[in-house]
Enzyme design. Structure first.
Site, PDB file in Angstrom:
ATOM      1  N   LYS A 113       2.524 -15.236   2.819  1.00  0.00           N
ATOM      2  CA  LYS A 113       2.445 -15.948   1.539  1.00  0.00           C
ATOM      3  C   LYS A 113       3.892 -16.283   1.164  1.00  0.00           C
ATOM      4  O   LYS A 113       4.385 -15.948   0.080  1.00  0.00           O
ATOM      5  CB  LYS A 113       1.744 -15.036   0.498  1.00  0.00           C
ATOM      6  CG  LYS A 113       1.362 -15.714  -0.797  1.00  0.00           C
ATOM      7  CD  LYS A 113       0.238 -16.709  -0.668  1.00  0.00           C
ATOM      8  CE  LYS A 113      -0.025 -17.403  -1.996  1.00  0.00           C
ATOM      9  NZ  LYS A 113      -0.916 -18.569  -1.891  1.00  0.00           N
ATOM     10  N   ASP A 153      -5.912  -6.170   5.792  1.00  0.00           N
ATOM     11  CA  ASP A 153      -7.068  -5.399   5.338  1.00  0.00           C
ATOM     12  C   ASP A 153      -8.215  -6.367   4.997  1.00  0.00           C
ATOM     13  O   ASP A 153      -9.359  -6.212   5.435  1.00  0.00           O
ATOM     14  CB  ASP A 153      -6.631  -4.610   4.087  1.00  0.00           C
ATOM     15  CG  ASP A 153      -7.652  -3.598   3.634  1.00  0.00           C
ATOM     16  OD1 ASP A 153      -8.677  -3.452   4.295  1.00  0.00           O
ATOM     17  OD2 ASP A 153      -7.408  -2.956   2.591  1.00  0.00           O
ATOM     18  N   ASP A 164     -11.606  -7.619   7.689  1.00  0.00           N
ATOM     19  CA  ASP A 164     -13.007  -7.434   7.286  1.00  0.00           C
ATOM     20  C   ASP A 164     -13.740  -8.771   7.278  1.00  0.00           C
ATOM     21  O   ASP A 164     -14.902  -8.858   7.683  1.00  0.00           O
ATOM     22  CB  ASP A 164     -13.091  -6.810   5.885  1.00  0.00           C
ATOM     23  CG  ASP A 164     -13.193  -5.297   5.954  1.00  0.00           C
ATOM     24  OD1 ASP A 164     -12.779  -4.732   6.994  1.00  0.00           O
ATOM     25  OD2 ASP A 164     -13.689  -4.680   4.996  1.00  0.00           O
ATOM     26  N   ASP A 168      -4.153 -17.716   1.931  1.00  0.00           N
ATOM     27  CA  ASP A 168      -5.320 -18.360   1.314  1.00  0.00           C
ATOM     28  C   ASP A 168      -5.940 -19.370   2.273  1.00  0.00           C
ATOM     29  O   ASP A 168      -7.166 -19.452   2.411  1.00  0.00           O
ATOM     30  CB  ASP A 168      -4.947 -18.997  -0.031  1.00  0.00           C
ATOM     31  CG  ASP A 168      -3.593 -19.679  -0.032  1.00  0.00           C
ATOM     32  OD1 ASP A 168      -2.848 -19.531   0.957  1.00  0.00           O
ATOM     33  OD2 ASP A 168      -3.275 -20.362  -1.011  1.00  0.00           O
ATOM     34  N   TYR A 175       0.816  -1.215   0.000  1.00  0.00           N
ATOM     35  CA  TYR A 175       0.000   0.000   0.000  1.00  0.00           C
ATOM     36  C   TYR A 175       0.854   1.271   0.000  1.00  0.00           C
ATOM     37  O   TYR A 175       0.392   2.327  -0.400  1.00  0.00           O
ATOM     38  CB  TYR A 175      -0.939   0.036   1.215  1.00  0.00           C
ATOM     39  CG  TYR A 175      -2.091  -0.949   1.143  1.00  0.00           C
ATOM     40  CD1 TYR A 175      -2.210  -1.857   0.101  1.00  0.00           C
ATOM     41  CD2 TYR A 175      -3.067  -0.963   2.132  1.00  0.00           C
ATOM     42  CE1 TYR A 175      -3.259  -2.762   0.049  1.00  0.00           C
ATOM     43  CE2 TYR A 175      -4.127  -1.860   2.082  1.00  0.00           C
ATOM     44  CZ  TYR A 175      -4.215  -2.759   1.040  1.00  0.00           C
ATOM     45  OH  TYR A 175      -5.250  -3.647   0.991  1.00  0.00           O
TER      46      TYR A 175
END
Ligand code: NAD
Length: 362
Positions: free
Chosen positions: A190, A246, A250, A222, A135
């Site tokens: 990851k 992020d 959520d 994942d 980001y």
């Protein structure tokens, strides 16, 4: 101690007013000062994060934030949009650690889209690194590709990066938080594909050796996304990077089914923090007095615990919220058959009454 109160836009002003009333009734020694932020600040000062608001936030021990944004500002240049105020506060205050608890209150089990047995008693804490990763990584932009599958074609690119100190400090935050809970950390990465996240995994493992009392495991993102809906209760503290956090925070938040219930905290290295509900400014219900103030009230509890060193006062607020839910009061977002629908103000009244041990009606 000083608290900067930044209600913002939409339902922000309604829900923060209730959290302020709750703080006031605790009768603690702190000063609260309000300022405009977001669209409200843009209207008054031409900028979503005016210098005066930033100054107040910087000189305060904590910021109690409502929400910002409204669709009417969607056409403004990006730097002037209300949401930029949050990014500006994060950057200027160095808020690198985002805490997003996902707690399923016994009385609200039915609000989840998952089966009750999977969700009852859920209490997990996602810790998201907030100032690094893809980001913020440079360089980024658009250009003409010189290699790849389509040399000569237009392409866009971002840069994923983490430095050692950035990973070390967020790992420590997670291990420290786990020590105060059930002493388990899951680091999500990851590493099988990304160099940045192999680095992340190596460093979290190293830092973990300083915390032999905390159990550490690693999970690919994942698989973590899958396990969160398959068996969410197997997690306790989850620590991850900005982008994975992020998305997973959520996902975890929505497991509880009630966006109006979820607080959050973003902290810097000296425990100065910004506390806000996980939801937005809800322009669709703004001004109607129906928004659920509990996420903001619970954010105020997190503020007392993390930035203001008042854990007992935080416990009082959290117990009061449980008491109010047990008494059957519900705002529209969490209402179900057999419970009593109330508005923002009545919900705030009930929490205040529970704290001061007056009888709760309804
Ligand atoms: P939202 O979270 O504001 O609303 C989503 C839905 O949830 C709406 O139907 C809303 O009515 C409901 N809802 C949200 N909070 C509620 C509460 N406390 N009680 C009852 N119902 C509640 O998300 P959105 O509609 O996508 O965004 C609206 C605006 O908020 C946009 O401008 C967006 O950019 C902004 N936003 C701000 C923040 C923030 O300030 N941190 C976060 C997310 C979105």
């Amino acid at each position: 101690m000083k608290i900067a109160v930044l209600p913002g836009d939409g339902i922000g002003t309604e829900i923060v007013a209730e959290a302020v009333r709750v703080l006031e009734v605790l009768d603690l020694k702190f000063e609260m000062e309000s300022a405009l932020v977001g669209g409200a600040a843009y209207e008054a000062h031409g900028h979503p994060l005016p210098e005066s608001t930033l100054k107040l936030a910087k000189e305060s021990d904590a910021v109690l934030f409502g929400a910002v944004g409204d669709w009417k500002y969607d056409k403004l240049d990006r730097p002037l949009r209300p949401e930029q105020a949050i990014l500006g506060l994060r950057k200027n205050l160095g808020l690198f650690a985002n805490f997003r608890p996902a707690i399923c209150y016994e009385q609200l089990v039915g609000a989840s889209s998952l089966k009750p047995e999977l969700i009852a008693g859920l209490d997990i804490l996602i810790i998201r690194e907030l100032t690094g990763d893809i980001y913020f990584g440079q360089p980024r932009g658009r250009r003409t590709a010189v290699d790849g599958h389509f040399p000569g074609a237009e392409e866009a690119f971002d840069t994923m990066r983490y430095s050692r100190p950035e990973v070390e400090r967020i790992a420590r935050v997670a291990f420290e938080a786990a020590r105060k809970r059930s002493k388990r950390v899951t680091s999500v990465d990851k590493a099988n594909v990304l160099e940045t996240f192999q680095f992340w995994k190596d460093i979290v493992t190293e830092v973990g050796k300083e915390y032999p009392d905390v159990e550490l495991d690693h999970m690919y993102v994942d698989n973590a996304a899958m396990q969160l809906v398959k068996a969410p209760k197997k997690f306790d503290v989850v620590v991850t990077g900005n982008m994975f956090g992020d998305i997973l925070s959520d996902e975890a938040a929505m497991l509880t089914g009630s966006i109006g219930m979820l607080p959050s905290a973003s902290l810097n290295a000296s425990n100065q923090g910004l506390y806000e509900p996980s939801h937005g400014s809800a322009p669709d219900i703004a001004g109607k007095g129906v928004a659920n103030p509990l996420a903001t009230i619970l954010s105020a509890a997190m503020m007392l615990r993390f930035s203001l060193n008042q854990p007992e006062a935080a416990d009082r607020i959290e117990s009061a919220v449980k008491h109010v839910l047990a008494s059957g009061l519900r705002t529209g977002d969490i209402w179900s058959e057999g419970t009593k629908r109330v508005g923002t103000r009545e919900m705030g009244d009930a929490v205040v009454a529970a704290i001061t041990k007056k009888t709760i009606t309804g």
